[in-house]
Design a protein around this motif. Structure first.
Motif, PDB file in Angstrom:
ATOM      1  N   GLU A 277       0.714  -1.352  -0.800  1.00 16.37           N
ATOM      2  CA  GLU A 277       0.036  -0.475  -0.216  1.00 16.37           C
ATOM      3  C   GLU A 277       1.156   1.300   0.203  1.00 16.37           C
ATOM      4  O   GLU A 277       0.155   2.197  -0.316  1.00 16.37           O
ATOM      5  N   ASN A 278       2.439   1.117   0.143  1.00 16.04           N
ATOM      6  CA  ASN A 278       2.790   2.113   0.356  1.00 16.04           C
ATOM      7  C   ASN A 278       4.116   2.560  -0.722  1.00 16.04           C
ATOM      8  O   ASN A 278       4.739   3.150  -0.612  1.00 16.04           O
ATOM      9  N   GLY A 279       3.909   1.833  -1.872  1.00 19.22           N
ATOM     10  CA  GLY A 279       4.516   1.962  -3.049  1.00 19.22           C
ATOM     11  C   GLY A 279       5.299   0.835  -3.468  1.00 19.22           C
ATOM     12  O   GLY A 279       6.265   0.998  -4.222  1.00 19.22           O
ATOM     13  N   ALA A 280       5.778  -0.580  -2.428  1.00 22.03           N
ATOM     14  CA  ALA A 280       6.406  -1.021  -3.120  1.00 22.03           C
ATOM     15  C   ALA A 280       6.557  -2.084  -4.225  1.00 22.03           C
ATOM     16  O   ALA A 280       5.528  -2.039  -4.473  1.00 22.03           O
ATOM     17  N   ASP A 281       7.744  -2.290  -5.889  1.00 22.60           N
ATOM     18  CA  ASP A 281       7.119  -2.544  -7.030  1.00 22.60           C
ATOM     19  C   ASP A 281       7.808  -4.226  -5.674  1.00 22.60           C
ATOM     20  O   ASP A 281       6.835  -4.379  -6.925  1.00 22.60           O
ATOM     21  N   ALA A 282       8.268  -4.816  -5.207  1.00 24.18           N
ATOM     22  CA  ALA A 282       8.319  -6.286  -5.226  1.00 24.18           C
ATOM     23  C   ALA A 282       8.270  -6.840  -3.455  1.00 24.18           C
ATOM     24  O   ALA A 282       8.804  -5.018  -2.469  1.00 24.18           O
ATOM     25  N   VAL A 283       8.339  -7.528  -2.728  1.00 27.67           N
ATOM     26  CA  VAL A 283       7.719  -7.629  -1.320  1.00 27.67           C
ATOM     27  C   VAL A 283       8.986  -9.067  -1.475  1.00 27.67           C
ATOM     28  O   VAL A 283       8.647  -9.933  -1.918  1.00 27.67           O
ATOM     29  N   TYR A 284       9.280  -9.126  -0.183  1.00 30.39           N
ATOM     30  CA  TYR A 284      10.507 -10.578   0.297  1.00 30.39           C
ATOM     31  C   TYR A 284      10.313 -10.706   1.103  1.00 30.39           C
ATOM     32  O   TYR A 284       9.620  -9.962   2.298  1.00 30.39           O
ATOM     33  N   LEU A 285       9.750 -11.827   1.194  1.00 31.46           N
ATOM     34  CA  LEU A 285       9.748 -12.492   3.002  1.00 31.46           C
ATOM     35  C   LEU A 285       9.758 -14.145   2.835  1.00 31.46           C
ATOM     36  O   LEU A 285      10.452 -14.655   2.061  1.00 31.46           O
ATOM     37  N   GLY A 286       9.700 -14.889   3.959  1.00 33.95           N
ATOM     38  CA  GLY A 286       9.659 -15.642   4.531  1.00 33.95           C
ATOM     39  C   GLY A 286       8.854 -17.145   4.943  1.00 33.95           C
ATOM     40  O   GLY A 286       7.900 -16.466   5.072  1.00 33.95           O
ATOM     41  N   GLY A 287       9.106 -18.023   4.363  1.00 37.21           N
ATOM     42  CA  GLY A 287       8.571 -19.271   4.963  1.00 37.21           C
ATOM     43  C   GLY A 287       8.593 -19.859   6.489  1.00 37.21           C
ATOM     44  O   GLY A 287       9.574 -19.154   6.726  1.00 37.21           O
ATOM     45  N   LYS A 288       7.964 -21.145   6.933  1.00 43.10           N
ATOM     46  CA  LYS A 288       8.095 -21.104   8.576  1.00 43.10           C
ATOM     47  C   LYS A 288       9.950 -21.741   8.538  1.00 43.10           C
ATOM     48  O   LYS A 288      10.260 -22.142   9.506  1.00 43.10           O
ATOM     49  N   ASP A 289      10.322 -21.902   6.910  1.00 45.79           N
ATOM     50  CA  ASP A 289      11.460 -22.994   7.675  1.00 45.79           C
ATOM     51  C   ASP A 289      12.656 -22.746   6.285  1.00 45.79           C
ATOM     52  O   ASP A 289      11.706 -21.983   5.542  1.00 45.79           O
ATOM     53  N   PHE A 290      14.061 -22.672   6.808  1.00 46.91           N
ATOM     54  CA  PHE A 290      14.613 -22.103   5.306  1.00 46.91           C
ATOM     55  C   PHE A 290      14.626 -21.428   5.233  1.00 46.91           C
ATOM     56  O   PHE A 290      15.380 -20.292   4.403  1.00 46.91           O
ATOM     57  N   SER A 291      14.221 -20.505   6.507  1.00 39.96           N
ATOM     58  CA  SER A 291      14.606 -18.436   6.203  1.00 39.96           C
ATOM     59  C   SER A 291      15.667 -18.047   6.751  1.00 39.96           C
ATOM     60  O   SER A 291      15.668 -18.879   8.724  1.00 39.96           O
ATOM     61  N   ALA A 292      16.485 -17.177   6.866  1.00 39.72           N
ATOM     62  CA  ALA A 292      16.953 -16.672   7.481  1.00 39.72           C
ATOM     63  C   ALA A 292      16.812 -15.423   8.497  1.00 39.72           C
ATOM     64  O   ALA A 292      17.713 -14.868   9.333  1.00 39.72           O
ATOM     65  N   ARG A 293      15.636 -15.766   8.599  1.00 39.06           N
ATOM     66  CA  ARG A 293      15.335 -14.683  10.055  1.00 39.06           C
ATOM     67  C   ARG A 293      13.701 -15.365  10.726  1.00 39.06           C
ATOM     68  O   ARG A 293      12.913 -15.289  10.139  1.00 39.06           O
TER      69      ARG A 293
END
Length: 834
Positions: A21-37
């Motif tokens: 809603e604030n203007g990102a062209d792309a978003v990165y996110l993680g799943g429940k596994d194998f994510s560095a956060r």
């Protein structure tokens, strides 16, 4: 000028909405596994599917971070997960593990892959290397300068992504073992405990504190990156994606930061020559979260100016100093607007006291709910004294504005729809809608138009009904109405047509945006063939492993050979304050080793930038004339450069993070003849590996926990700040960093002025050497670059005796440990990081 993608983080669905809603062209996110956060909320599969559909319907891309190291037992599950992500429609997956890179390019080459900053790619040779292996976009190390970034873009033609805002790591990403070795929470596994944000004291080797002037004790805690003012330069460099850090941050943070970068980036693209920051942009960014700001390494090494010594978390914005305290109220003149509900902190000598503003009084006693900057106010604060600083840590109005941006039913991020209606007496109504991507939908109603008796259909009525798009990502842009005669349709008929058309548009849009469905049987066949190939490899039980010793001087090299080393490793970094290992001495060491039949490797620097390539190339040409047995390479760019310049055999260092069999397979494809396995692997994980290359493991020494462009000694004692040069106190004294547990982490500075922080405890598995033989490991390495010749002799003789079955490992280990200043550790061979 190319328009770069503005890439935002999301650790939750609310944060995803805030980004979109604030203007990102792309978003990165993680799943429940194998994510560095791993400590973010992250998305399960149902939430992931909903996130993809939500973003795609608003023309926003979704990248999923699967950016941790994986062991052999996890790879199959990770491959299956990426197959699911591909069919769910993700636009790309961000990865760190080289084994996963090989697996996915074998079984699912249709999936776009991005190299995480955890891959530590920092030069054009490295970019080319991973690009040829199937990487579409590379997230460069945060330490790469803007000048080098532009060169990498021009030289490679590969998409490059860089960080523009958020938290900085003090160590090169993918090269930090500090959290791992201290507490078993590995940054390479997404579980970093952030020991860099804790307090440390700079001390001499014996623990005596050094006299340094600093505002605080957080000596390894960097400020936050903020490049809002650099946007025209970032665009000019040809960067494909500008990345905001913050998957652990609240949605309001994402909203504020993305909105400000969106607005500033748009102005920069419209007129880079006249670009300037708008009033309030930096203030909002600082208010939502800051540890103070820095532009990082884009233009220079800032020295102490990159650090947040005083505090490792949000500091807020300076509000004012307490002028007077009377009757439970403090008087101050506010540098910022202030409202009831705002959060403030008083910085007192013993720490900080925070509170929420419940009421505000002006000097004349008037109660108000808000004030402008510059007002003198009386606040109820139960802390502080005259002269203490007060910071505003929470802006209630800013946070409410941010929250409305992603919770309001009226969305800002909508797609325009073009409507055409035909209606006539005796015919059903026909509605055609077309979106900005060119998708056409046509639907017809069931009701047959009747001659109107009172209120014939008008364009105004149609517009009112068709614009009721409610909580959808669409808005009516244009309406073309062909109404023949005075005809009547029920309003419910018009609404049904609108709903049917919009639902069909959503369905068609999802189908187009999703990746082409890869038939399961094709994927399963590829996986089966890949697994069959992997399983065909058999474990090789080695003879008793050979002993390699990495040394830092000619005397130490002679000592290692005389004590029974099968291989010596020289070169790479040399540390200030220790005798230099000159080129002439390195050549002499090669000659000496060859005369006695000892294998010898020349190590390349662990890290190097564009401007150093020619120097390293010249060094390689000279080294080849000595005819050593091979080169030790520790980054992907070094592999490519060494292959281009020499024909010497290549041995992969542990810094390449070979964590599974498939990663070693990729290194073999890249031309390596031997690999050093990750020191984060356990014996059990090593047992599950099937490695086609001769493998080496670290068995003794102080493992480097961090390598950093920032040097604590130079910043605190050498005057390194901004453009000021360092006086290099590291050449005259040895120092360490003492933590709250009184452990002293030795600090060394290399010839590139990079800081190496070593583990206080030395790795020692002298009593487990025969286990490595059972695992098929052919080489065991002692890290001894900082050790004098006498220490090297004692170490090598002990390991030689155990390998030759001439002594008991436990007894020799006990004797060696008594001479160690901070004791021994078995590292991760038993406890691991899983």
């Amino acid at each position: 000028m190319m328009q770069p993608e503005l890439l935002a983080p999301a650790g939750s669905f609310e944060a995803l909405k805030a980004a979109v809603e604030n203007g990102a062209d792309a978003v990165y996110l993680g799943g429940k596994d194998f994510s560095a956060r791993q400590y973010a909320a992250n998305f399960d599969r149902e939430e992931m599917q909903a996130a993809i559909e939500y973003a795609h319907s608003r023309d926003v891309k979704i990248y999923v971070a699967v950016n941790t190291l994986l062991d052999d037992q996890e790879l199959e599950g990770a491959v299956e997960y990426l197959y699911w992500l591909y069919n769910a429609g993700v636009d790309a997956v961000i990865i760190q593990d080289m084994g996963l890179l090989l697996a996915i390019n074998t079984v699912l080459p249709e999936l776009e892959l991005h190299a995480s900053t955890q891959m530590t790619v920092h030069n054009s040779r490295g970019v080319e290397m991973v690009s040829q292996a199937g990487i579409h976009r590379v997230v460069l190390a945060r330490e790469v300068s803007l000048e080098d970034t532009a060169k990498i873009v021009r030289r490679t033609g590969v998409e490059v992504e860089t960080f523009i805002h958020g938290a900085l790591c003090i160590s090169y990403s993918g090269q930090c073992l500090m959290s791992s070795m201290i507490g078993g929470r590995s940054g390479n596994r997404g579980r970093c405990a952030q020991p860099c944000r804790l307090k440390y004291t700079l001390v001499e080797q014996d623990g005596t504190p050094l006299n340094v002037e600093t505002e605080g004790d957080h000596l390894l805690s960097p400020r936050d990156l903020n490049t809002l003012a650099l946007l025209p330069q970032l665009v000019e460099a040809g960067i494909s994606a500008l990345k905001i850090e913050g998957r652990m941050k609240r949605p309001e943070y994402v909203a504020v930061v993305v909105r400000n970068y969106r607005q500033a980036l748009n102005r920069s693209l419209e007129s880079p020559e006249t670009f300037e920051l708008a009033p309030g942009e930096q203030r909002e960014m600082g208010q939502v979260f800051n540890r103070d700001f820095t532009t990082g390494y884009y233009h220079t090494n800032p020295g102490r100016d990159i650090m947040s010594y005083h505090r490792p978390n949000n500091r807020g914005l300076f509000l004012g100093r307490i002028e007077e305290i009377s009757q439970g109220r403090v008087r101050l003149t506010s540098d910022l607007p202030l409202s009831v509900g705002d959060g403030v902190e008083v910085w007192i000598p013993r720490g900080r006291e925070g509170t929420t503003i419940r009421n505000i009084m002006l000097r004349d006693g008037t109660q108000v709910t808000s004030t402008a900057a510059g007002e003198t106010v009386l606040l109820e604060l139960n802390a502080g004294r005259a002269g203490d600083r007060v910071f505003k840590t929470y802006d209630a109005q800013l946070m409410e504005k941010a929250k409305r941006s992603y919770t309001s039913p009226r969305e800002e991020r909508v797609n325009k729809l073009y409507f055409r209606v035909t209606a006539a007496v005796g015919s059903p109504m026909t509605l055609t809608i077309k979106d900005e991507k060119g998708i056409d939908i046509e639907v017809s109603g069931e009701f047959i138009g009747e001659a109107a008796r009172k209120r014939p259909l008008t364009e105004k009525v149609l517009r009112e009904q068709l614009s009721r798009l409610g909580n959808t990502p669409y808005k009516l842009a244009e309406l073309e109405a062909e109404i023949r005669g005075e005809v009547m349709y029920p309003l419910s008929e018009i609404n049904k047509l609108r709903q049917r058309a919009v639902e069909e548009l959503k369905r068609r849009s999802r189908k187009i945006m999703a990746n082409p469905h890869l038939r399961a049987n094709i994927f399963e066949k590829r996986v089966h063939e890949f697994q069959k190939s992997a399983q065909s490899k058999s474990r090789k039980v080695a003879d008793m492993p050979k002993l390699a010793v990495q040394v830092g001087s000619l005397d130490a090299a002679k000592a290692a050979i005389s004590a029974g080393a099968d291989r010596i490793i020289i070169g790479g970094e040399h540390f200030h304050g220790r005798p230099a290992f000159t080129l002439k001495q390195q050549e002499e060491a090669v000659k000496m080793a060859k005369e006695v039949g000892c294998n010898i490797l020349i190590a390349l620097p662990r890290l190097w930038f564009e401007g150093q390539e020619q120097t390293i190339s010249n060094y390689l040409r000279r080294v080849e004339e000595w005819h050593p047995d091979g080169l030790l390479v520790g980054n992907k760019g070094s592999i490519a450069l060494a292959k281009a310049v020499t024909s010497l055999p290549l041995v992969g260092d542990y810094t390449l993070n070979a964590f599974n069999s498939f990663s070693t397979d990729l290194l073999k494809e890249w031309g390596l003849s031997q690999v050093t396995l990750s020191p984060e692997l356990t014996f059990r994980q090593l047992e599950n590996m099937r490695v086609d290359l001769p493998a080496e493991c670290l068995v003794h020494g102080r493992i480097p926990l961090m390598i950093s462009e920032h040097c604590a000694l130079g910043a605190l004692m050498g005057g390194k700040a901004g453009s000021n040069k360092c006086s290099q106190p590291c050449k005259n004294q040895r120092v360490g960093l003492k933590d709250r547990m009184q452990m002293i982490f030795p600090v060394e500075t290399d010839q590139f002025c990079r800081m190496h922080i070593h583990n206080p405890k030395e790795l020692c598995v002298l009593d487990d050497l025969h286990r490595f033989q059972q695992l098929g490991v052919q080489w065991l390495r002692i890290l001894a670059r900082e050790k004098e010749a006498g220490e090297v002799v004692r170490l090598v003789k002990a390991y030689r005796q155990v390998l030759d079955d001439q002594a008991d490992g436990e007894q020799l280990k006990d004797a060696l440990e008594k001479a160690s200043d901070q004791g021994f550790t078995k590292g991760h061979y038993y406890r691991g990081v899983i």
